[in-house]
Design an enzyme around this catalytic site. Structure first.
Site, PDB file in Angstrom:
ATOM      1  N   CYS A 191     -21.274 -19.478  47.964  1.00  0.00           N
ATOM      2  CA  CYS A 191     -22.662 -19.953  47.873  1.00  0.00           C
ATOM      3  C   CYS A 191     -22.729 -21.429  47.491  1.00  0.00           C
ATOM      4  O   CYS A 191     -22.199 -21.832  46.451  1.00  0.00           O
ATOM      5  CB  CYS A 191     -23.415 -19.119  46.837  1.00  0.00           C
ATOM      6  SG  CYS A 191     -25.079 -19.739  46.493  1.00  0.00           S
TER       7      CYS A 191
ATOM      8  N   TRP B  19     -24.546  -9.627  45.356  1.00  0.00           N
ATOM      9  CA  TRP B  19     -23.190  -9.979  44.957  1.00  0.00           C
ATOM     10  C   TRP B  19     -22.464  -8.892  44.167  1.00  0.00           C
ATOM     11  O   TRP B  19     -23.017  -8.282  43.250  1.00  0.00           O
ATOM     12  CB  TRP B  19     -23.223 -11.263  44.144  1.00  0.00           C
ATOM     13  CG  TRP B  19     -23.887 -12.375  44.889  1.00  0.00           C
ATOM     14  CD1 TRP B  19     -25.182 -12.793  44.754  1.00  0.00           C
ATOM     15  CD2 TRP B  19     -23.317 -13.180  45.924  1.00  0.00           C
ATOM     16  NE1 TRP B  19     -25.449 -13.822  45.634  1.00  0.00           N
ATOM     17  CE2 TRP B  19     -24.326 -14.078  46.364  1.00  0.00           C
ATOM     18  CE3 TRP B  19     -22.056 -13.232  46.517  1.00  0.00           C
ATOM     19  CZ2 TRP B  19     -24.097 -15.020  47.361  1.00  0.00           C
ATOM     20  CZ3 TRP B  19     -21.825 -14.172  47.510  1.00  0.00           C
ATOM     21  CH2 TRP B  19     -22.847 -15.050  47.924  1.00  0.00           C
TER      22      TRP B  19
ATOM     23  N   THR C  13     -29.574 -13.587  42.915  1.00  0.00           N
ATOM     24  CA  THR C  13     -28.953 -14.821  43.359  1.00  0.00           C
ATOM     25  C   THR C  13     -27.914 -15.349  42.369  1.00  0.00           C
ATOM     26  O   THR C  13     -27.949 -15.048  41.180  1.00  0.00           O
ATOM     27  CB  THR C  13     -30.021 -15.917  43.567  1.00  0.00           C
ATOM     28  OG1 THR C  13     -30.676 -16.187  42.322  1.00  0.00           O
ATOM     29  CG2 THR C  13     -31.057 -15.480  44.591  1.00  0.00           C
ATOM     30  N   VAL C  14     -27.004 -16.142  42.911  1.00  0.00           N
ATOM     31  CA  VAL C  14     -26.088 -16.956  42.122  1.00  0.00           C
ATOM     32  C   VAL C  14     -26.431 -18.412  42.388  1.00  0.00           C
ATOM     33  O   VAL C  14     -26.935 -18.742  43.468  1.00  0.00           O
ATOM     34  CB  VAL C  14     -24.615 -16.678  42.489  1.00  0.00           C
ATOM     35  CG1 VAL C  14     -24.183 -15.311  42.018  1.00  0.00           C
ATOM     36  CG2 VAL C  14     -24.358 -16.832  43.994  1.00  0.00           C
TER      37      VAL C  14
ATOM     38  N   TYR D 231     -30.262 -23.742  56.658  1.00  0.00           N
ATOM     39  CA  TYR D 231     -30.764 -22.367  56.679  1.00  0.00           C
ATOM     40  C   TYR D 231     -32.014 -22.266  57.551  1.00  0.00           C
ATOM     41  O   TYR D 231     -32.222 -21.265  58.239  1.00  0.00           O
ATOM     42  CB  TYR D 231     -31.070 -21.888  55.262  1.00  0.00           C
ATOM     43  CG  TYR D 231     -29.840 -21.600  54.447  1.00  0.00           C
ATOM     44  CD1 TYR D 231     -29.342 -20.298  54.332  1.00  0.00           C
ATOM     45  CD2 TYR D 231     -29.161 -22.615  53.784  1.00  0.00           C
ATOM     46  CE1 TYR D 231     -28.213 -20.027  53.589  1.00  0.00           C
ATOM     47  CE2 TYR D 231     -28.024 -22.358  53.039  1.00  0.00           C
ATOM     48  CZ  TYR D 231     -27.552 -21.058  52.945  1.00  0.00           C
ATOM     49  OH  TYR D 231     -26.412 -20.789  52.214  1.00  0.00           O
TER      50      TYR D 231
END
Length: 355
Positions: A63, A96, A130-131, A194
């Site tokens: 990521c 994740w 999210t990370v 993206y």
């Protein structure tokens, strides 16, 4: 149990109605030096205390947003006070998974999925898992996933734990310009790829493609006369751009169809990328195999076969960059470079040129 037995469905990332719009709402709590315990703020957030060993940075090599935080942590020397948990590159709709670790669990928290830390604090958490995210080790609860604040606070709030000779990545005299450049890099480049890759109509893709390359041309021009984006040294602006540039030729060029040029075909950006890649903290935290596996396998709606390409040859990243001719230097006088990578944090799939 095999991975297929525990598969909850493919993630859905691409737009279904044209333009890709990122959900940019995060848990915007912060870790700050002005409190000694979790303290509610007037804006509804909570400030958590700076404390060595209390938090674990949950990230993933794949990521780019997480990569920012990993680079910053290493440059500032925070490895001994904020531990690092790394999720694997592939996952289902639940996001994740710590499947790179023995027995498939994060060794410090016992979490199998990062989702568990979010649910431990917000049982009905409705948004993406999210990370990067900071997780309180003892409670196994997420503290924040507000990625801009995480890296900014590493610099400004954790100063008592910086290693001797740590750089100032957010100097006061340049903050306004860093913030301005970082906003453009985020909207047009970091998120721009993206917007290209997850568009679902030709019109939306064409518009995203033109926006992306307009800013890339602007960056090429800017970096043809200056060594770094802001000032005479590496700042957050450079870290934020690096994480997209280093993924471009390996992934975005083909997978997200940003295929007008490779970075290696743009002289200023290519030299700039090579210089950053060769600095400790940048190239030594980049795992191209995990990056490619994540995009080409997880984004099944973009790549239905899930075939991961073997190329491209990225060995040019280790060649001389020649950026010294523009003046300046990576860090100010008196700044020291990070030492050896902490044991266990080395990239798992180093390329030959990363040795």
């Amino acid at each position: 149990m095999t991975a297929n037995d525990d598969w909850a469905g493919d993630p859905q990332n691409a737009s279904t109605d044209g333009e890709f719009v990122r959900d940019a709402t995060y848990i915007d709590d912060r870790v700050t030096a002005d409190v000694s315990e979790p303290t509610p703020q007037d804006d509804g957030t909570v400030h958590w205390p700076v404390e060595a060993g209390r938090y674990r940075l949950m990230a993933a090599r794949a990521c780019p947003w997480a990569h920012r935080s990993v680079i910053t942590r290493r440059l500032l020397g925070l490895e001994d006070v904020i531990s690092l948990g790394l999720a694997g590159p592939t996952h289902d709709v639940r996001s994740w998974v710590f499947d790179l670790d023995p027995e498939g669990v994060d060794p410090a928290t016992g979490l199998r999925r990062l989702q568990e830390a979010y649910f431990n604090r917000f049982p009905d958490y409705p948004r993406g898992i999210t990370v990067p995210a900071l997780v309180e080790v003892e409670s196994k609860k997420v503290v924040t996933n507000d990625y801009p604040s995480i890296v900014r606070d590493f610099q400004t709030e954790w100063t008592q734990f910086h290693r001797a000779g740590a750089p100032d990545l957010y100097p006061v005299e340049h903050r306004a310009e860093i913030d301005e450049i970082a906003r453009r890099v985020y909207t047009e480049v970091n998120n721009g790829v993206y917007r290209c890759g997850f568009a679902s109509t030709q019109e939306a893709y064409d518009e995203a493609y033109e926006r992306f390359w307009a800013s890339m041309d602007w960056l090429e021009e800017r970096l043809s006369t200056r060594r770094y984006l802001v000032g005479e040294h590496v700042t957050f602006a450079d870290i934020f751009l690096f994480v997209t540039l280093v993924r471009h030729d390996a992934v975005y060029y083909s997978h997200f169809k940003t295929s007008r040029n490779k970075i290696s075909e743009m002289p200023a950006l290519w030299g700039y990328l090579r210089e950053l890649f060769q600095l400790p903290g940048f190239g030594d935290t980049t795992d191209f195999q995990e990056i490619k596996e994540h995009y080409f396998i997880v984004h099944k709606e973009v790549n239905p076969t899930q075939i991961v390409p073997q190329g491209p040859d990225l060995a040019g990243l280790a060649t001389p960059h020649g950026r010294e001719a523009l003046g300046g230097q990576p860090f100010a006088d008196g700044v020291t470079l990070p030492g050896a990578m902490p044991a266990g944090e080395e990239v798992k799939n180093p390329e030959a040129f990363q040795a």
